[in-house]
Design a protein around this motif. Structure first.
Motif, PDB file in Angstrom:
ATOM      1  N   ALA A  45     -11.322  -3.252  45.814  1.00 42.18           N
ATOM      2  CA  ALA A  45     -10.685  -2.946  44.526  1.00 42.18           C
ATOM      3  C   ALA A  45      -9.841  -1.675  44.623  1.00 42.18           C
ATOM      4  CB  ALA A  45     -11.754  -2.791  43.445  1.00 42.18           C
ATOM      5  N   TYR A  46     -10.318  -0.700  45.395  1.00 39.91           N
ATOM      6  CA  TYR A  46      -9.584   0.545  45.614  1.00 39.91           C
ATOM      7  C   TYR A  46      -8.273   0.272  46.346  1.00 39.91           C
ATOM      8  CZ  TYR A  46      -8.909   5.390  47.298  1.00 39.91           C
ATOM      9  OH  TYR A  46      -8.421   6.652  47.582  1.00 39.91           O
ATOM     10  N   ALA A  47      -8.342  -0.524  47.405  1.00 39.96           N
ATOM     11  CA  ALA A  47      -7.131  -0.863  48.154  1.00 39.96           C
ATOM     12  C   ALA A  47      -6.149  -1.635  47.281  1.00 39.96           C
ATOM     13  CB  ALA A  47      -7.512  -1.687  49.389  1.00 39.96           C
ATOM     14  N   GLN A  48      -6.664  -2.548  46.467  1.00 48.10           N
ATOM     15  CA  GLN A  48      -5.790  -3.322  45.581  1.00 48.10           C
ATOM     16  C   GLN A  48      -5.122  -2.418  44.558  1.00 48.10           C
ATOM     17  OE1 GLN A  48      -7.289  -7.098  44.136  1.00 48.10           O
ATOM     18  NE2 GLN A  48      -6.324  -6.834  42.133  1.00 48.10           N
ATOM     19  N   TYR A  49      -5.866  -1.445  44.030  1.00 52.65           N
ATOM     20  CA  TYR A  49      -5.307  -0.521  43.043  1.00 52.65           C
ATOM     21  C   TYR A  49      -4.199   0.331  43.671  1.00 52.65           C
ATOM     22  CZ  TYR A  49      -5.130   3.148  39.477  1.00 52.65           C
ATOM     23  OH  TYR A  49      -4.711   4.035  38.513  1.00 52.65           O
ATOM     24  N   ILE A  50      -4.417   0.783  44.906  1.00 49.03           N
ATOM     25  CA  ILE A  50      -3.423   1.615  45.595  1.00 49.03           C
ATOM     26  C   ILE A  50      -2.113   0.857  45.766  1.00 49.03           C
ATOM     27  CG2 ILE A  50      -2.859   2.655  47.833  1.00 49.03           C
ATOM     28  CD1 ILE A  50      -5.822   3.455  48.054  1.00 49.03           C
ATOM     29  N   ASN A  51      -2.181  -0.415  46.104  1.00 51.73           N
ATOM     30  CA  ASN A  51      -0.975  -1.194  46.402  1.00 51.73           C
ATOM     31  C   ASN A  51      -0.468  -2.009  45.213  1.00 51.73           C
ATOM     32  OD1 ASN A  51      -0.365  -0.512  49.109  1.00 51.73           O
ATOM     33  ND2 ASN A  51      -2.082  -1.763  49.832  1.00 51.73           N
ATOM     34  N   CYS A  52      -1.132  -1.875  44.072  1.00 57.19           N
ATOM     35  CA  CYS A  52      -0.697  -2.610  42.873  1.00 57.19           C
ATOM     36  C   CYS A  52       0.709  -2.155  42.457  1.00 57.19           C
ATOM     37  CB  CYS A  52      -1.688  -2.384  41.734  1.00 57.19           C
ATOM     38  SG  CYS A  52      -1.210  -3.192  40.186  1.00 57.19           S
ATOM     39  N   GLU A  53       1.555  -3.103  42.100  1.00 50.70           N
ATOM     40  CA  GLU A  53       2.938  -2.805  41.720  1.00 50.70           C
ATOM     41  C   GLU A  53       3.055  -2.336  40.276  1.00 50.70           C
ATOM     42  OE1 GLU A  53       4.920  -6.450  42.570  1.00 50.70           O
ATOM     43  OE2 GLU A  53       4.440  -6.392  44.719  1.00 50.70           O
ATOM     44  N   HIS A  54       2.053  -2.624  39.460  1.00 50.76           N
ATOM     45  CA  HIS A  54       2.087  -2.220  38.041  1.00 50.76           C
ATOM     46  C   HIS A  54       0.720  -1.678  37.652  1.00 50.76           C
ATOM     47  CE1 HIS A  54       5.905  -4.319  37.894  1.00 50.76           C
ATOM     48  NE2 HIS A  54       5.320  -5.449  38.259  1.00 50.76           N
ATOM     49  N   LYS A  55       0.351  -0.546  38.198  1.00 51.74           N
ATOM     50  CA  LYS A  55      -0.978   0.035  37.949  1.00 51.74           C
ATOM     51  C   LYS A  55      -1.220   0.266  36.471  1.00 51.74           C
ATOM     52  CE  LYS A  55      -1.231   2.578  42.358  1.00 51.74           C
ATOM     53  NZ  LYS A  55       0.087   2.127  42.864  1.00 51.74           N
ATOM     54  N   GLN A  56      -2.433  -0.094  36.025  1.00 48.55           N
ATOM     55  CA  GLN A  56      -2.862   0.219  34.668  1.00 48.55           C
ATOM     56  C   GLN A  56      -3.557   1.578  34.693  1.00 48.55           C
ATOM     57  OE1 GLN A  56      -2.023  -2.279  32.251  1.00 48.55           O
ATOM     58  NE2 GLN A  56      -0.920  -2.867  34.108  1.00 48.55           N
ATOM     59  N   ILE A 137      -6.011  -1.743  66.829  1.00 45.15           N
ATOM     60  CA  ILE A 137      -4.956  -0.806  67.246  1.00 45.15           C
ATOM     61  C   ILE A 137      -3.604  -1.495  67.246  1.00 45.15           C
ATOM     62  CG2 ILE A 137      -4.109   0.590  69.175  1.00 45.15           C
ATOM     63  CD1 ILE A 137      -7.064   1.051  69.942  1.00 45.15           C
ATOM     64  N   GLN A 138      -3.585  -2.726  67.739  1.00 47.22           N
ATOM     65  CA  GLN A 138      -2.330  -3.484  67.798  1.00 47.22           C
ATOM     66  C   GLN A 138      -1.794  -3.776  66.393  1.00 47.22           C
ATOM     67  OE1 GLN A 138      -2.754  -7.273  69.711  1.00 47.22           O
ATOM     68  NE2 GLN A 138      -0.575  -7.772  69.632  1.00 47.22           N
ATOM     69  N   LYS A 139      -2.671  -4.218  65.479  1.00 48.92           N
ATOM     70  CA  LYS A 139      -2.231  -4.565  64.124  1.00 48.92           C
ATOM     71  C   LYS A 139      -1.705  -3.358  63.366  1.00 48.92           C
ATOM     72  CE  LYS A 139      -6.114  -6.492  62.891  1.00 48.92           C
ATOM     73  NZ  LYS A 139      -7.159  -7.209  62.097  1.00 48.92           N
ATOM     74  N   LEU A 140      -2.412  -2.243  63.482  1.00 51.87           N
ATOM     75  CA  LEU A 140      -2.054  -1.071  62.688  1.00 51.87           C
ATOM     76  C   LEU A 140      -0.896  -0.282  63.278  1.00 51.87           C
ATOM     77  CD1 LEU A 140      -5.550   0.220  61.509  1.00 51.87           C
ATOM     78  CD2 LEU A 140      -3.996  -1.398  60.418  1.00 51.87           C
ATOM     79  N   SER A 141      -0.490  -0.616  64.485  1.00 52.50           N
ATOM     80  CA  SER A 141       0.673   0.054  65.062  1.00 52.50           C
ATOM     81  C   SER A 141       1.982  -0.494  64.489  1.00 52.50           C
ATOM     82  CB  SER A 141       0.672  -0.107  66.586  1.00 52.50           C
ATOM     83  OG  SER A 141       0.818  -1.475  66.949  1.00 52.50           O
ATOM     84  N   LEU A 142       1.902  -1.636  63.818  1.00 55.15           N
ATOM     85  CA  LEU A 142       3.083  -2.247  63.205  1.00 55.15           C
ATOM     86  C   LEU A 142       3.362  -1.626  61.839  1.00 55.15           C
ATOM     87  CD1 LEU A 142       2.223  -5.983  64.011  1.00 55.15           C
ATOM     88  CD2 LEU A 142       3.684  -4.437  65.340  1.00 55.15           C
ATOM     89  N   LYS A 143       4.610  -1.708  61.407  1.00 56.65           N
ATOM     90  CA  LYS A 143       4.972  -1.185  60.098  1.00 56.65           C
ATOM     91  C   LYS A 143       4.410  -2.084  58.994  1.00 56.65           C
ATOM     92  CE  LYS A 143       9.277   1.144  61.399  1.00 56.65           C
ATOM     93  NZ  LYS A 143      10.741   1.250  61.152  1.00 56.65           N
ATOM     94  N   ALA A 144       4.220  -1.487  57.819  1.00 58.71           N
ATOM     95  CA  ALA A 144       3.763  -2.266  56.669  1.00 58.71           C
ATOM     96  C   ALA A 144       4.786  -3.347  56.358  1.00 58.71           C
ATOM     97  CB  ALA A 144       3.560  -1.361  55.468  1.00 58.71           C
ATOM     98  N   PHE A 145       4.294  -4.541  56.028  1.00 59.05           N
ATOM     99  CA  PHE A 145       5.198  -5.665  55.793  1.00 59.05           C
ATOM    100  C   PHE A 145       5.840  -5.586  54.411  1.00 59.05           C
ATOM    101  CE2 PHE A 145       6.068 -10.140  54.667  1.00 59.05           C
ATOM    102  CZ  PHE A 145       6.865 -10.490  55.740  1.00 59.05           C
ATOM    103  N   GLU A 146       5.024  -5.309  53.384  1.00 57.86           N
ATOM    104  CA  GLU A 146       5.589  -5.257  52.036  1.00 57.86           C
ATOM    105  C   GLU A 146       4.913  -4.256  51.112  1.00 57.86           C
ATOM    106  OE1 GLU A 146       3.457  -8.781  49.577  1.00 57.86           O
ATOM    107  OE2 GLU A 146       4.795  -9.489  51.161  1.00 57.86           O
ATOM    108  N   ALA A 147       3.732  -3.732  51.480  1.00 67.16           N
ATOM    109  CA  ALA A 147       2.992  -2.831  50.589  1.00 67.16           C
ATOM    110  C   ALA A 147       3.271  -1.368  50.929  1.00 67.16           C
ATOM    111  CB  ALA A 147       1.497  -3.115  50.699  1.00 67.16           C
ATOM    112  N   SER A 148       2.833  -0.482  50.043  1.00 66.10           N
ATOM    113  CA  SER A 148       2.973   0.953  50.303  1.00 66.10           C
ATOM    114  C   SER A 148       2.066   1.379  51.445  1.00 66.10           C
ATOM    115  CB  SER A 148       2.629   1.744  49.037  1.00 66.10           C
ATOM    116  OG  SER A 148       3.466   1.379  47.968  1.00 66.10           O
TER     117      SER A 148
END
Length: 370
Positions: A45-56, A137-148
Motif C-alpha cells: 500500500a505504501y509503494a502504491q501510494y508513492i507511485n499514485c498519479e492522483h494521491k488523496q 541487481i539486473q532488474k533494478l539497474s534498469l531505468k523506471a518504465f513509467e513510475a516515479s
C-alpha cells in the motif's frame, strides 16, 4: 492494495503517509512485524501510494493507471522477491510470479506455510538463492518504465542467508528513485549488514478493537464471537482466518473437557477425545487450539498472582479461570504452558496427532496428580 484495505495499524499508516508528504522517503526500509500483522500489505500500500498519479489526503486514489496495475500486481516498476522452493539452481522469484500473484491477491496475510501449500514444494527447503540476488541487481539497474519509483518488495529476507551480502552495495547505494521495502517477521535471523542499511518500520500485532470491528462489520460475526477470535488470534489475522474456515470448532469447550478428563485421570475417555476431536482438527487448527490453551493458562497464572485486571475474557472463559486458578501452583501452570508449546512445535513438524495428543494427555494426568 490501499491503506483502507488493511486492518488497524493507523499509526504506521500515518507515519508512512507523512514520509511521502514531507519528501522523506528512505530508499531502504525494513517492515518488522509478526505473522498476520499486515506488514506485507502495508509495504505494498505504501509503494502504491508513492507511485499514485492522483494521491488523496490519506490514501492512493485506487483508480489511476498506476493503482490499477498495482491492484493486480502487474506494474512494470513493481518487483517482488520471496522465498521459493527451487527445482533448478537458475530458478528465481520470477519463475513463480503467477503463483505468487494468485496467493497474495487471495490472501494478503499469507504466511510461509500457505505459500508452500500453493507450490509443489515437496521436501525442498525455502530460500532466496544467489540467482535471485543477481536477478534483482539486473532488474533494478534498469531505468523506471513509467513510475516515479522502481520498487522491490522482499518478503522474508531472513531466508537470504549469506547470499544477501551480494545485495549490500545495491541497498546502500541504489540507482536513483529506487526503493527497497523488506518485510520480515524475525529481525534476529536477518543479516546484521542488511539491518544496518535499512530504516526500521515497526508493525505490531493488530489491535483488538480494530480486529473486532472488522470481524463484526465485514464478516457479520457477533460481538461475543469477535472477542473470542481476537483472544485466540492475539492480533494474528492468519489465525482468525483459520478459525473462520472451520467455524464448527469450539476450542473453549474442547479445552475444558480435555482438562477435566486429565484432572480425573480418565484414560479411556481421553483416548476417545483424542481420536474423535483433537486428532481430527487438522494441523493448522491443532496449532490454533494449542495457542488458545497457552493463552488460557497464561491468563490463569495472571489471575492467580493477583493481576486479574490484565485478564480480558468473555464471561464463560473468565469463570473457568476463576475456578481453575486456585487448584494448582504457579509452577504447575507454567509446566502446562511449556507442554502446550512443545506440542505445537511437534505439530509443525508433522508428528502423528493421535500419538502426540495422547502422550500430552498422559503428561497432564501425571502433572495434575503430582
Amino acid at each position: 492494495m490501499q491503506f483502507k484495505d488493511i486492518i488497524g495499524q493507523e499509526k504506521v499508516k500515518e507515519h508512512l503517509i507523512r514520509t511521502v508528504k514531507e519528501n522523506r522517503i528512505s530508499h531502504a526500509q525494513l517492515f518488522l512485524g509478526p505473522e498476520g500483522s499486515g506488514s506485507l500489505p502495508l509495504a505494498l500500500a505504501y509503494a502504491q501510494y508513492i507511485n499514485c498519479e492522483h494521491k488523496q489526503e490519506n490514501d492512493s486514489c485506487g483508480s489511476c493507471s498506476s493503482c490499477r496495475k498495482y491492484a493486480k500486481l502487474i506494474h512494470p516498476d513493481l518487483h517482488f522477491s520471496y522465498p521459493f522452493f527451487a527445482s533448478h539452481k537458475e530458478d528465481t522469484a520470477t519463475t513463480f510470479i503467477e503463483q505468487w500473484r494468485h496467493s497474495f491477491l487471495s490472501d494478503p496475510y499469507l504466511n510461509l506455510e500457505s505459500w508452500r501449500n500453493s507450490l509443489d514444494a515437496g521436501n525442498k527447503q525455502a530460500n532466496i538463492n544467489i540467482a535471485e540476488c543477481h536477478h534483482i541487481i539486473q532488474k533494478l539497474s534498469l531505468k523506471a518504465f513509467e513510475a516515479s519509483y522502481k520498487v522491490l518488495i522482499m518478503w522474508l529476507p531472513e531466508f537470504l542467508d549469506k547470499e544477501g551480502n551480494t545485495l549490500l552495495k545495491l541497498i546502500e547505494e541504489p540507482p536513483e528513485n529506487t526503493l527497497f521495502l523488506l518485510v520480515t517477521q524475525n529481525q534476529d535471523q536477518l543479516l546484521p549488514t542488511i539491518i544496518s542499511r535499512t530504516q526500521l518500520v515497526k508493525v505490531n500485532a493488530i489491535d483488538k478493537q480494530s480486529l473486532a470491528d472488522y470481524l463484526i462489520r465485514e464478516k457479520g460475526i457477533s460481538p461475543t464471537k469477535a472477542d473470542q477470535l481476537c483472544y485466540i488470534s492475539a492480533g494474528n489475522m492468519r489465525q482468525v482466518m483459520i478459525h473462520l474456515a472451520d467455524e464448527g470448532n469450539d476450542y473453549f469447550d474442547v479445552l475444558v473437557q480435555w482438562l477435566r478428563l486429565c484432572f480425573g485421570g480418565k484414560v479411556l475417555d481421553l483416548i476417545q477425545l483424542v481420536e474423535e476431536d483433537l486428532a481430527k482438527l487438522g494441523r493448522e487448527n491443532q496449532k490454533s487450539f494449542l495457542l488458545y490453551a497457552v493463552q488460557m493458562m497464561r491468563d490463569v497464572i495472571l489471575y492467580k498472582v493477583g493481576a486479574s485486571p490484565l485478564v480480558h475474557l468473555p464471561q464463560a472463559e473468565l469463570s473457568f479461570v476463576e475456578k481453575f486458578s486456585p487448584l494448582y501452583t504457579t509452577d504447575t501452570l507454567e509446566a502446562c504452558v511449556s507442554i502446550f508449546e512443545k506440542t505445537s512445535y511437534y505439530i509443525e513438524r508433522n508428528a502423528n496427532p493421535k500419538i502426540l495428543f495422547l502422550d500430552v494427555s498422559l503428561q497432564l494426568v501425571l502433572l495434575f496428580k503430582r
